[in-house]
Motif scaffolding. Structure first.
Motif, PDB file in Angstrom:
ATOM      1  N   ARG A  52      40.454  47.240  43.577  1.00 63.88           N
ATOM      2  CA  ARG A  52      41.434  46.160  43.358  1.00 63.88           C
ATOM      3  C   ARG A  52      42.854  46.659  43.619  1.00 63.88           C
ATOM      4  O   ARG A  52      43.694  45.934  44.153  1.00 63.88           O
ATOM      5  CB  ARG A  52      41.304  45.595  41.935  1.00 63.88           C
ATOM      6  CG  ARG A  52      42.206  44.386  41.706  1.00 63.88           C
ATOM      7  CD  ARG A  52      41.946  43.706  40.374  1.00 63.88           C
ATOM      8  NE  ARG A  52      42.233  44.584  39.258  1.00 63.88           N
ATOM      9  CZ  ARG A  52      41.981  44.277  37.984  1.00 63.88           C
ATOM     10  NH1 ARG A  52      41.437  43.113  37.678  1.00 63.88           N
ATOM     11  NH2 ARG A  52      42.270  45.129  37.015  1.00 63.88           N
ATOM     12  N   ARG A 140      53.895  31.493  35.692  1.00 65.02           N
ATOM     13  CA  ARG A 140      53.861  32.635  36.614  1.00 65.02           C
ATOM     14  C   ARG A 140      53.912  32.193  38.081  1.00 65.02           C
ATOM     15  O   ARG A 140      53.762  31.029  38.387  1.00 65.02           O
ATOM     16  CB  ARG A 140      52.594  33.455  36.361  1.00 65.02           C
ATOM     17  CG  ARG A 140      52.522  34.038  34.964  1.00 65.02           C
ATOM     18  CD  ARG A 140      51.184  34.689  34.715  1.00 65.02           C
ATOM     19  NE  ARG A 140      50.086  33.757  34.864  1.00 65.02           N
ATOM     20  CZ  ARG A 140      48.821  34.103  35.015  1.00 65.02           C
ATOM     21  NH1 ARG A 140      48.487  35.368  35.029  1.00 65.02           N
ATOM     22  NH2 ARG A 140      47.883  33.193  35.139  1.00 65.02           N
ATOM     23  N   LYS A 147      47.729  42.258  41.265  1.00 61.67           N
ATOM     24  CA  LYS A 147      48.064  42.789  39.936  1.00 61.67           C
ATOM     25  C   LYS A 147      49.439  43.453  39.977  1.00 61.67           C
ATOM     26  O   LYS A 147      49.550  44.681  40.056  1.00 61.67           O
ATOM     27  CB  LYS A 147      46.972  43.760  39.479  1.00 61.67           C
ATOM     28  CG  LYS A 147      46.984  44.029  37.979  1.00 61.67           C
ATOM     29  CD  LYS A 147      45.681  44.672  37.572  1.00 61.67           C
ATOM     30  CE  LYS A 147      45.724  45.259  36.172  1.00 61.67           C
ATOM     31  NZ  LYS A 147      45.954  44.292  35.118  1.00 61.67           N
ATOM     32  N   GLU A 179      44.162  31.477  32.454  1.00 61.20           N
ATOM     33  CA  GLU A 179      43.591  32.678  31.825  1.00 61.20           C
ATOM     34  C   GLU A 179      44.443  33.040  30.616  1.00 61.20           C
ATOM     35  O   GLU A 179      45.386  32.335  30.290  1.00 61.20           O
ATOM     36  CB  GLU A 179      43.529  33.836  32.829  1.00 61.20           C
ATOM     37  CG  GLU A 179      44.880  34.179  33.443  1.00 61.20           C
ATOM     38  CD  GLU A 179      44.801  35.134  34.620  1.00 61.20           C
ATOM     39  OE1 GLU A 179      43.923  36.004  34.634  1.00 61.20           O
ATOM     40  OE2 GLU A 179      45.653  35.021  35.515  1.00 61.20           O
ATOM     41  N   SER A 181      47.057  35.773  28.494  1.00 67.04           N
ATOM     42  CA  SER A 181      48.274  36.461  28.952  1.00 67.04           C
ATOM     43  C   SER A 181      47.931  37.781  29.635  1.00 67.04           C
ATOM     44  O   SER A 181      48.607  38.196  30.568  1.00 67.04           O
ATOM     45  CB  SER A 181      49.236  36.690  27.789  1.00 67.04           C
ATOM     46  OG  SER A 181      48.704  37.651  26.898  1.00 67.04           O
ATOM     47  N   SER A 182      46.836  38.442  29.199  1.00 64.14           N
ATOM     48  CA  SER A 182      46.420  39.684  29.859  1.00 64.14           C
ATOM     49  C   SER A 182      44.903  39.829  29.809  1.00 64.14           C
ATOM     50  O   SER A 182      44.379  40.915  29.613  1.00 64.14           O
ATOM     51  CB  SER A 182      47.102  40.887  29.194  1.00 64.14           C
ATOM     52  OG  SER A 182      46.745  40.938  27.825  1.00 64.14           O
ATOM     53  N   ASN A 183      44.223  38.706  29.993  1.00 63.66           N
ATOM     54  CA  ASN A 183      42.756  38.727  29.962  1.00 63.66           C
ATOM     55  C   ASN A 183      42.227  37.451  30.594  1.00 63.66           C
ATOM     56  O   ASN A 183      42.976  36.502  30.804  1.00 63.66           O
ATOM     57  CB  ASN A 183      42.246  38.871  28.523  1.00 63.66           C
ATOM     58  CG  ASN A 183      43.005  37.989  27.551  1.00 63.66           C
ATOM     59  OD1 ASN A 183      43.067  36.775  27.720  1.00 63.66           O
ATOM     60  ND2 ASN A 183      43.605  38.588  26.537  1.00 63.66           N
ATOM     61  N   ASN A 184      40.947  37.419  30.890  1.00 60.53           N
ATOM     62  CA  ASN A 184      40.308  36.199  31.377  1.00 60.53           C
ATOM     63  C   ASN A 184      39.771  35.416  30.179  1.00 60.53           C
ATOM     64  O   ASN A 184      39.377  36.009  29.167  1.00 60.53           O
ATOM     65  CB  ASN A 184      39.197  36.537  32.376  1.00 60.53           C
ATOM     66  CG  ASN A 184      39.757  37.089  33.685  1.00 60.53           C
ATOM     67  OD1 ASN A 184      39.544  38.243  34.043  1.00 60.53           O
ATOM     68  ND2 ASN A 184      40.509  36.275  34.408  1.00 60.53           N
ATOM     69  N   LEU A 203      43.854  36.502  37.804  1.00 58.17           N
ATOM     70  CA  LEU A 203      43.490  37.867  38.192  1.00 58.17           C
ATOM     71  C   LEU A 203      41.967  37.966  38.214  1.00 58.17           C
ATOM     72  O   LEU A 203      41.296  37.445  37.325  1.00 58.17           O
ATOM     73  CB  LEU A 203      44.058  38.887  37.190  1.00 58.17           C
ATOM     74  CG  LEU A 203      43.813  40.326  37.636  1.00 58.17           C
ATOM     75  CD1 LEU A 203      44.767  40.703  38.768  1.00 58.17           C
ATOM     76  CD2 LEU A 203      43.980  41.299  36.492  1.00 58.17           C
ATOM     77  N   GLY A 205      39.347  39.664  37.220  1.00 63.53           N
ATOM     78  CA  GLY A 205      39.109  40.712  36.217  1.00 63.53           C
ATOM     79  C   GLY A 205      37.894  41.571  36.547  1.00 63.53           C
ATOM     80  O   GLY A 205      36.834  41.058  36.897  1.00 63.53           O
ATOM     81  N   ILE A 206      38.062  42.864  36.400  1.00 59.43           N
ATOM     82  CA  ILE A 206      36.949  43.794  36.603  1.00 59.43           C
ATOM     83  C   ILE A 206      35.938  43.607  35.467  1.00 59.43           C
ATOM     84  O   ILE A 206      34.729  43.641  35.680  1.00 59.43           O
ATOM     85  CB  ILE A 206      37.472  45.260  36.640  1.00 59.43           C
ATOM     86  CG1 ILE A 206      38.551  45.430  37.743  1.00 59.43           C
ATOM     87  CG2 ILE A 206      36.321  46.248  36.810  1.00 59.43           C
ATOM     88  CD1 ILE A 206      38.104  45.090  39.142  1.00 59.43           C
ATOM     89  N   THR A 207      36.446  43.375  34.264  1.00 56.43           N
ATOM     90  CA  THR A 207      35.558  43.153  33.119  1.00 56.43           C
ATOM     91  C   THR A 207      34.847  41.810  33.269  1.00 56.43           C
ATOM     92  O   THR A 207      33.666  41.679  32.920  1.00 56.43           O
ATOM     93  CB  THR A 207      36.361  43.194  31.802  1.00 56.43           C
ATOM     94  OG1 THR A 207      37.328  44.232  31.906  1.00 56.43           O
ATOM     95  CG2 THR A 207      35.465  43.437  30.606  1.00 56.43           C
ATOM     96  N   SER A 242      38.845  41.849  29.060  1.00 58.95           N
ATOM     97  CA  SER A 242      39.759  42.708  29.834  1.00 58.95           C
ATOM     98  C   SER A 242      39.293  44.147  29.659  1.00 58.95           C
ATOM     99  O   SER A 242      38.447  44.437  28.802  1.00 58.95           O
ATOM    100  CB  SER A 242      41.201  42.565  29.348  1.00 58.95           C
ATOM    101  OG  SER A 242      41.377  43.264  28.146  1.00 58.95           O
ATOM    102  N   ALA A 243      39.883  45.032  30.471  1.00 60.63           N
ATOM    103  CA  ALA A 243      39.450  46.430  30.459  1.00 60.63           C
ATOM    104  C   ALA A 243      39.629  47.083  29.085  1.00 60.63           C
ATOM    105  O   ALA A 243      38.829  47.932  28.698  1.00 60.63           O
ATOM    106  CB  ALA A 243      40.209  47.217  31.518  1.00 60.63           C
TER     107      ALA A 243
HETATM  108  N1  PMP Z   1      44.007  38.422  33.636  1.00 55.50           N
HETATM  109  C1  PMP Z   1      45.212  38.985  33.469  1.00 55.50           C
HETATM  110  C2  PMP Z   1      46.429  38.152  33.673  1.00 55.50           C
HETATM  111  C3  PMP Z   1      45.319  40.339  33.116  1.00 55.50           C
HETATM  112  O1  PMP Z   1      46.522  40.917  32.961  1.00 55.50           O
HETATM  113  C4  PMP Z   1      44.139  41.089  32.889  1.00 55.50           C
HETATM  114  C5  PMP Z   1      44.193  42.520  32.448  1.00 55.50           C
HETATM  115  N2  PMP Z   1      44.895  43.324  33.279  1.00 55.50           N
HETATM  116  C6  PMP Z   1      42.907  40.452  33.079  1.00 55.50           C
HETATM  117  C7  PMP Z   1      42.877  39.115  33.448  1.00 55.50           C
HETATM  118  C8  PMP Z   1      41.617  41.212  32.889  1.00 55.50           C
HETATM  119  O2  PMP Z   1      41.380  42.064  33.972  1.00 55.50           O
HETATM  120  P1  PMP Z   1      40.494  43.384  33.789  1.00 55.50           P
HETATM  121  O3  PMP Z   1      39.185  42.934  33.243  1.00 55.50           O
HETATM  122  O4  PMP Z   1      40.383  43.916  35.164  1.00 55.50           O
HETATM  123  O5  PMP Z   1      41.248  44.264  32.850  1.00 55.50           O
END
Ligand code: PMP
Length: 281
Positions: A52, A140, A147, A179, A181-184, A203, A205-207, A242-243
């Motif tokens: 990614r 956003r 990313k 999604e 703020s920092s996760n799906n 995003l 997400g890898i997770t 998220s990761a």
């Molecule tokens: N969406 C957003 C906006 C994020 O910031 C993140 C975490 N970086 C994710 C989803 C989850 O992504 P991942 O599973 O790759 O951490």
């Protein structure tokens, strides 16, 4: 605590680490990042994070300072130097330092920095109790699939959540959740897991990818489509991935309480399976 951090080829102590004030990451947020989790001293799903990273770099016409194989070697060396058992490794690449001008600099060298963070990922109170989220407007830009380090909108969303006594925010655009703020973000209704489909709006997400594989393996029902806040309020369960959180159950969305305020069964099952799978690798 003094960590060893990585800056452009050097492993140095935190107070020795320096980046130019002309760095385009600092001046324009002209950079990208990745966060890989660490379990039992190993990086989880790192190949997918590096793939990614490469994609984000290509989309921004940003040259990585070295191959992803060499980046991984540096990541492993940093991990070893800091002896982190559980936590995360943060990695950032920017277009480098150059006199301030919006267009791409001709001869700037990209910057690469990395640091580790110790954190309890498996035994986290949020995972046991579940989290509360509020909804906020998604303000956003249009390429959330890249990313980038321009994270002011998620910073404001998260702060709004904290000020409202919640843990996180779900971002809403044209009536639909994009999604967290920092996760799906996911909801579960009548046994069906619903999460937004992949596009430039979120995003990738890898997770998310790892969890959806488990969903398939377990024969659970999945719908990849946008869902509204009203659907979220009326859902049986909700969760985020998220990761660094893996799967965290959501027990409250705005004023709606999910499954009597307790983490949902499917959410907890997916969390358990994800951790089991991650520890195997
Ligand atoms: N969406 C957003 C906006 C994020 O910031 C993140 C975490 N970086 C994710 C989803 C989850 O992504 P991942 O599973 O790759 O951490």
């Amino acid at each position: 605590m003094s960590r060893i951090v990585y800056v452009n080829g050097d492993f140095v102590t935190e107070d020795e680490a320096k980046i130019s004030v002309f760095d385009r990451g600092f001046l324009f947020a002209d950079g990208i990042y990745e966060v890989s989790s660490i379990l039992e001293g190993r990086l989880i799903d790192n190949a997918a994070h590096l793939a990614r990273l490469k994609r984000s770099a290509d989309e921004l016409k940003l040259d990585l300072p070295m191959s992803t194989d060499d980046i991984e070697k540096a990541m492993l060396e940093l991990l070893e130097k800091n002896g982190v058992h559980e936590g995360a490794l943060y990695l950032q690449v920017t277009r480098g330092a150059a006199d301030r001008d919006f267009g791409f600099p001709v001869d700037a060298k990209p910057s690469l920095v990395m640091f580790t963070q110790e954190k309890n990922l498996i035994n986290s109170p949020a995972a046991e109790k579940g989290i509360a989220v509020i909804s906020v407007d998604d303000i956003r830009w249009g390429r959330r699939d890249i990313k980038t380090v321009q994270l002011l909108a998620p910073v404001l969303a998260k702060q709004a959540a904290v000020e409202a006594g919640a843990n996180d925010a779900w971002l809403v655009e044209e009536g639909f959740v994009t999604e967290g703020s920092s996760n799906n973000a996911y909801i579960v209704k009548d046994g069906v897991i619903i999460t937004r489909h992949l596009s430039n709006s979120i995003l990738h997400g890898i997770t998310r990818a790892a969890v959806l594989k488990l969903v398939e393996q377990e024969g659970l029902k999945l719908e990849e489509r946008p869902f509204t806040m009203q659907e979220a309020y009326e859902a049986d369960e909700a969760f985020v991935t998220s990761a660094t959180t893996f799967v965290w159950p959501v027990v409250k969305i705005d004023d709606a309480v999910m499954s009597n305020g307790a983490p949902g069964e499917i959410s907890m099952k997916l969390r358990k399976l994800y951790i089991e799978e991650a520890l195997k690798r």
